[in-house]
Design a protein around this motif. Sequence first.
Motif, PDB file in Angstrom:
ATOM      1  N   ASP A 308       0.551  -0.745   0.152  1.00 31.95           N
ATOM      2  CA  ASP A 308      -0.323  -0.259  -0.070  1.00 31.95           C
ATOM      3  C   ASP A 308       0.742   1.356   0.125  1.00 31.95           C
ATOM      4  O   ASP A 308       1.969   1.356   0.406  1.00 31.95           O
ATOM      5  N   VAL A 322      -3.677   4.860  -0.674  1.00 24.64           N
ATOM      6  CA  VAL A 322      -3.747   4.514  -1.919  1.00 24.64           C
ATOM      7  C   VAL A 322      -3.447   2.107  -1.860  1.00 24.64           C
ATOM      8  O   VAL A 322      -2.211   2.398  -1.681  1.00 24.64           O
ATOM      9  N   SER A 324      -2.697  -1.614  -2.382  1.00 24.77           N
ATOM     10  CA  SER A 324      -1.947  -1.828  -3.567  1.00 24.77           C
ATOM     11  C   SER A 324      -2.980  -3.354  -4.263  1.00 24.77           C
ATOM     12  O   SER A 324      -3.205  -4.092  -2.656  1.00 24.77           O
ATOM     13  N   ARG A 325      -3.334  -3.712  -5.053  1.00 25.07           N
ATOM     14  CA  ARG A 325      -4.145  -5.158  -4.905  1.00 25.07           C
ATOM     15  C   ARG A 325      -3.595  -5.479  -6.058  1.00 25.07           C
ATOM     16  O   ARG A 325      -3.556  -5.867  -7.210  1.00 25.07           O
ATOM     17  N   ALA A 329      -1.332  -0.182  -7.921  1.00 24.40           N
ATOM     18  CA  ALA A 329      -1.986   0.587  -6.981  1.00 24.40           C
ATOM     19  C   ALA A 329      -2.317   1.746  -7.894  1.00 24.40           C
ATOM     20  O   ALA A 329      -1.572   1.815  -8.951  1.00 24.40           O
TER      21      ALA A 329
END
Length: 788
Positions: A308, A322, A324-325, A329
């Motif tokens: 993240d 923000v 993170s996936r 991100a």
Amino acid sequence: MVGHALRAFCAALLAVPAVACSAAAQDELFTKLLVDRDGVVTVTDRELAAAGARFADGEIARLRLTLRGADVPALLRRLPAGSADGRFDLTFVGERPHGEKTWDDPFVRDNVYLLRVSGPGEEPRRLERIRAPRPAPGTPLDASPSTVHLEDNRKLIRFTSPKVPDEVWFWAEVKATDKAATSVPVPLEAVARDGTARLRVRMVGYSHLPESPDHTVDVTWNGEPLGQAEWDGETGHVFEADLPAVKVREGENALGLRALGARTKGIDLVLLDWVEVTYPRKHVVAPGGQTPLTLADGALARFGTPSDLLVFDVERARAYEVPSRGGTALFAAPASGSPKPAAGMRPYLAVAKGGARAPRAVAVSRPADLTAEGLGARYLVVTHPRLRAEAERIARVRAEQGLPSLVVDVEDLYDRFNHGFLHPSAIRDFLAVAARTWKPAPRYVLLMGDASWDYKNATVSDSDYADWHWSPQWPRVMPKNTSNVYGKKDLPNDRQLVPTWQYQSPWGHSASDNYFAAFAGPDKPPDLAVGRIPAATPEEARAAVDKILLYERLSPGELRSALFITNEELAFQRATDSLVSEAERQGYEVRRVYPLPDAPANAESTQALVDAFDAGQAFVLFNGHGGRYIWRTAATDLKKNADLFTLADLDRLAETKGLPVVVSLTCYSAPFDHPIADSIGEKLLRVDGKGAIAVVASSWRNSPPLELGRKLLQLLGGPGHERIGDAFVDAKKAAGDVMTISTYNLLGDPATLYRGPVPGLAKAAAPGPTSPEPNEDGEPNARPDPSR
């Protein structure tokens, strides 16, 4: 209560009633976060406490961060109980120090962020942390423009007025006589392979010749030609070229520069200032790292990161969370806002978890409040902590003589008068306040500590400093004067203890302590008597103080001899003889050493000087040529008899109580701010038990100011001029010209009591012998005795 430093000094001097040591100020903690590069910075409660900055629980919310007096937005975060980092941390966007007109600050390597508890009515400025809005569908950017500025200010170049550029520090010399091109490393990170990069290289011409253009430099990038830079004269030029991104390497690139000199018969001297590359940088944030980027309002950025992010909006003091996936991100820059972005883009910093840097250092001080009511002193010593013991010793003696005295830590002055930044103006501003508000006001100021014109580098090398300005006389080299270096190159830069001011003379920058006490303007006569002991170690300071204390055991008028020295030129001898006549009128017993023009060497004259110093003198004056920071003659054969009195000759002197005031009317007898070279003026003062009690000398080139020497002879020891500094101040006022006022400094304690003849008490006597009267051809009728 008095401040900590002030109280410590006063406590040591309570037995001396003349010491001024009252102040009405409590201790105040100054916590300084030192930052030397751009990026997001976090400091923790634990790091602060380790440096000595401990804040009460009720103070944490009121912590205020400033830079040069301006509030800096900071993100204050309370940490869970039991955290290894303590109770809180503080995060902000830091930057390296910049000058008003230059990329780097001329005086410091660190920005000083002050962390203090805000007072009543003050509201700390906070950085807003918010969750980033979900980005709308769109085409994300995987890279954005990033500019890398590279500048290594290693070389100090001497310019002469009125041609002085804003920048006088440079990276490298590029000369047509170089055997190969100058190769400059250009490291770049996360280079995207699409798009175009832009290269900008700033160079400054140093040679200047009639041909036009007189500078031509071939420019290459990674071995491939980019074109030629052409321009005229001692001016700056920015070469620009587009680079296909595929030509830009990840990691180190090589910029090549070669001066041609084709139009100028092989003469071309160019100085490299800086290199900038704007290139497409990939949005990649490594774990525990941070990445700069620029985005237009409303742009969508995609980051490759497993962490993240916190994305800092530098201009609008916000930090966006923000997530993170799947290793990606997405961040949507706000579509609009104030202020409007420059050139359509705004700067951001994307920071992964743990990616904020610590400050380079945390420093804590409790500076004395030197503006408090009730302060007063006639005698001040401004010094560095390294030399404080000797500063207190001489201050105690002055207090016993009836001069209320005070020792001031120069670092306290930076904190109180310049927001923690080293700068000569902090000393001047303090002295102006003290002169205006203290009772009694200061009269004598001793600067105890050496200075250096190199504020930038950890090591110093003589080859990095131009001693003279370029001239067609030296068409293919950087001019040097083969100065007397303390040792080999790359010595530690450890002589910067109490800075001086750089006066811009017609021959380049010159050390000027006059600046500190000339409240009407830096080139006006001083309002206070300022002197300097240019010591860098406690041992050097101790030797100087020992000499002063031994000298002042003599009675007024106990020393009666005066030594006058010049070279073999008739004009110098006549001018010096006019000062000899003045000395005899003031009661001095005069000896002269005038080298002979046809002498096979200077050995006889040099030995005469050694003998005269050993015999003890009240006053010594040299009027002639200076070279390599010594005294020299101007013989036709410089290899045979150039050097009249050198630093090595000072080692031959015997110890004596009869230490003179030395007045050196010549070029650069005392450039005490040279980072690596010694000089005759400094060593005369520094040698243990011999040499001089004080030296009046110039820090750079000049025309000998005879009136300065004449007035010193008339004033020293007389009513109102019992102390050397009083005579020095009034002699400067009488001399009048700006060069003398600005470049002639007093090395020694200005409060030293003079032990030579007392003007007005000397028996009237006929003038002693002078140089023979010239014949009709203007030549002397008889040869002067070299040791007369």
